[in-house]
Scaffold this motif. Structure first.
Motif, mmCIF file in Angstrom:
data_model
loop_
_atom_site.group_PDB
_atom_site.id
_atom_site.type_symbol
_atom_site.label_atom_id
_atom_site.label_comp_id
_atom_site.label_asym_id
_atom_site.label_seq_id
_atom_site.Cartn_x
_atom_site.Cartn_y
_atom_site.Cartn_z
ATOM 1 N N GLU A 53 -3.095 13.248 1.879
ATOM 2 C CA GLU A 53 -1.845 12.945 2.579
ATOM 3 C C GLU A 53 -1.740 11.447 2.884
ATOM 4 O OE1 GLU A 53 -0.006 14.026 6.887
ATOM 5 O OE2 GLU A 53 -0.780 15.719 5.717
ATOM 6 N N LEU A 54 -2.824 10.846 3.348
ATOM 7 C CA LEU A 54 -2.838 9.416 3.637
ATOM 8 C C LEU A 54 -2.597 8.591 2.368
ATOM 9 C CD1 LEU A 54 -3.283 7.064 5.597
ATOM 10 C CD2 LEU A 54 -5.732 7.251 5.114
ATOM 11 N N ILE A 55 -3.231 8.987 1.280
ATOM 12 C CA ILE A 55 -3.055 8.285 -0.001
ATOM 13 C C ILE A 55 -1.593 8.355 -0.435
ATOM 14 C CG2 ILE A 55 -3.609 8.395 -2.474
ATOM 15 C CD1 ILE A 55 -6.474 9.302 -1.545
ATOM 16 N N LEU A 56 -0.988 9.531 -0.331
ATOM 17 C CA LEU A 56 0.420 9.685 -0.717
ATOM 18 C C LEU A 56 1.346 8.850 0.162
ATOM 19 C CD1 LEU A 56 0.654 13.485 -1.568
ATOM 20 C CD2 LEU A 56 0.842 11.557 -3.146
ATOM 21 N N ILE A 57 1.086 8.826 1.464
ATOM 22 C CA ILE A 57 1.916 8.036 2.383
ATOM 23 C C ILE A 57 1.820 6.558 2.041
ATOM 24 C CG2 ILE A 57 2.142 7.272 4.781
ATOM 25 C CD1 ILE A 57 1.432 10.189 5.590
ATOM 26 N N LEU A 58 0.607 6.054 1.824
ATOM 27 C CA LEU A 58 0.428 4.647 1.468
ATOM 28 C C LEU A 58 1.129 4.314 0.155
ATOM 29 C CD1 LEU A 58 -3.339 4.137 2.430
ATOM 30 C CD2 LEU A 58 -1.333 3.162 3.585
ATOM 31 N N PHE A 59 0.991 5.205 -0.814
ATOM 32 C CA PHE A 59 1.620 4.983 -2.123
ATOM 33 C C PHE A 59 3.145 4.974 -2.010
ATOM 34 C CE2 PHE A 59 3.259 6.273 -6.259
ATOM 35 C CZ PHE A 59 2.632 5.348 -7.087
ATOM 36 N N LEU A 60 3.707 5.919 -1.268
ATOM 37 C CA LEU A 60 5.165 5.974 -1.110
ATOM 38 C C LEU A 60 5.690 4.772 -0.324
ATOM 39 C CD1 LEU A 60 5.709 9.785 -0.491
ATOM 40 C CD2 LEU A 60 6.272 8.474 -2.540
ATOM 41 N N LEU A 61 4.966 4.341 0.692
ATOM 42 C CA LEU A 61 5.371 3.136 1.425
ATOM 43 C C LEU A 61 5.344 1.912 0.501
ATOM 44 C CD1 LEU A 61 3.663 3.562 4.905
ATOM 45 C CD2 LEU A 61 6.104 3.423 4.439
ATOM 46 N N GLY A 62 4.310 1.803 -0.317
ATOM 47 C CA GLY A 62 4.231 0.699 -1.277
ATOM 48 C C GLY A 62 5.396 0.718 -2.239
ATOM 49 N N THR A 63 5.764 1.914 -2.676
ATOM 50 C CA THR A 63 6.891 2.058 -3.595
ATOM 51 C C THR A 63 8.193 1.602 -2.953
ATOM 52 O OG1 THR A 63 5.786 3.908 -4.673
ATOM 53 C CG2 THR A 63 8.142 3.719 -5.025
ATOM 54 N N THR A 64 8.406 1.922 -1.679
ATOM 55 C CA THR A 64 9.651 1.514 -1.024
ATOM 56 C C THR A 64 9.732 0.002 -0.864
ATOM 57 O OG1 THR A 64 8.721 1.829 1.183
ATOM 58 C CG2 THR A 64 9.925 3.684 0.241
ATOM 59 N N PHE A 65 8.594 -0.662 -0.754
ATOM 60 C CA PHE A 65 8.616 -2.119 -0.596
ATOM 61 C C PHE A 65 8.813 -2.862 -1.913
ATOM 62 C CE2 PHE A 65 6.808 -1.488 3.637
ATOM 63 C CZ PHE A 65 7.480 -2.462 4.348
ATOM 64 N N CYS A 66 8.650 -2.194 -3.056
ATOM 65 C CA CYS A 66 8.796 -2.926 -4.316
ATOM 66 C C CYS A 66 9.797 -2.284 -5.281
ATOM 67 C CB CYS A 66 7.445 -3.103 -4.991
ATOM 68 S SG CYS A 66 6.715 -1.594 -5.632
#
Length: 181
Positions: A53-66
């Motif tokens: 869950e943490l990995i997915l949250i970090l990945f999705l947040l990264g995606t929204t920033f780029c």
């Protein structure tokens, strides 16, 4: 319609957002490596689920920033595709534009109290596609004007609530030429 294609793109992300995205992607990758190295087959369950869950949250947040939104118009085939792009990865699908009627530019309030100018393509009487969004009226209006010209359809200025007006594109074009000459 003519043979041209139109690509409408958000402006590039600021470098600070790309740096944050890179950091978030790096963290998610680090957690994946740690998860693989420390996998305990006997004690999976909540810990494994929490890590994923943490990995997915970090990945999705990264995606929204780029991520960047682009709209592709294929005038020859009368198709449109709104896509969200992260590097070479593009998510979106082509849709047929049937009977394009007009392009509208209107002012939309956002949840944070600010406003944004939105450009929409209206077709089949009640359907529309959001083409562009900008906090600058002139930038949004130029995009709306250019698309309406390429599609040979009308342009509606709906930036003042309850006072929408159809734009005389010839008059607007001559005013713009005077302003820049």
């Amino acid at each position: 319609m003519n043979n041209e294609n139109i690509i409408i793109s958000e402006s590039n992300r600021p470098y600070w957002q790309l740096i944050i995205a890179a950091a978030l992607f790096t963290l998610s990758l680090a957690f994946i490596v740690m998860l693989i190295q420390n996998i305990d087959l006997e004690n999976k369950g909540k810990r494994l689920a929490g890590s994923i869950e943490l990995i997915l949250i970090l990945f999705l947040l990264g995606t929204t920033f780029c991520s960047q939104k682009k709209v592709y118009l294929d005038l020859k085939k009368s198709k449109i595709k709104a896509s969200y792009e992260v590097g070479p990865i593009k998510i979106g699908r082509w849709r047929q534009i049937i009977n394009p009627e007009y392009v509208s530019v209107f002012l939309r309030p956002k949840s944070d109290g600010s406003t944004v100018f939105e450009v929409n393509l209206w077709y089949e009487r009640v359907k529309h596609i959001e083409l562009y969004e900008k906090d600058n009226y002139m930038d949004a209006f130029k995009i709306g004007y250019n698309i309406s010209e390429k599609l040979n359809i009308d342009l509606l200025d709906a930036t003042v609530p309850n006072e929408s007006k159809w734009i005389d594109k010839n008059e607007w074009k001559s005013k713009m030429n005077e302003q820049f000459s």
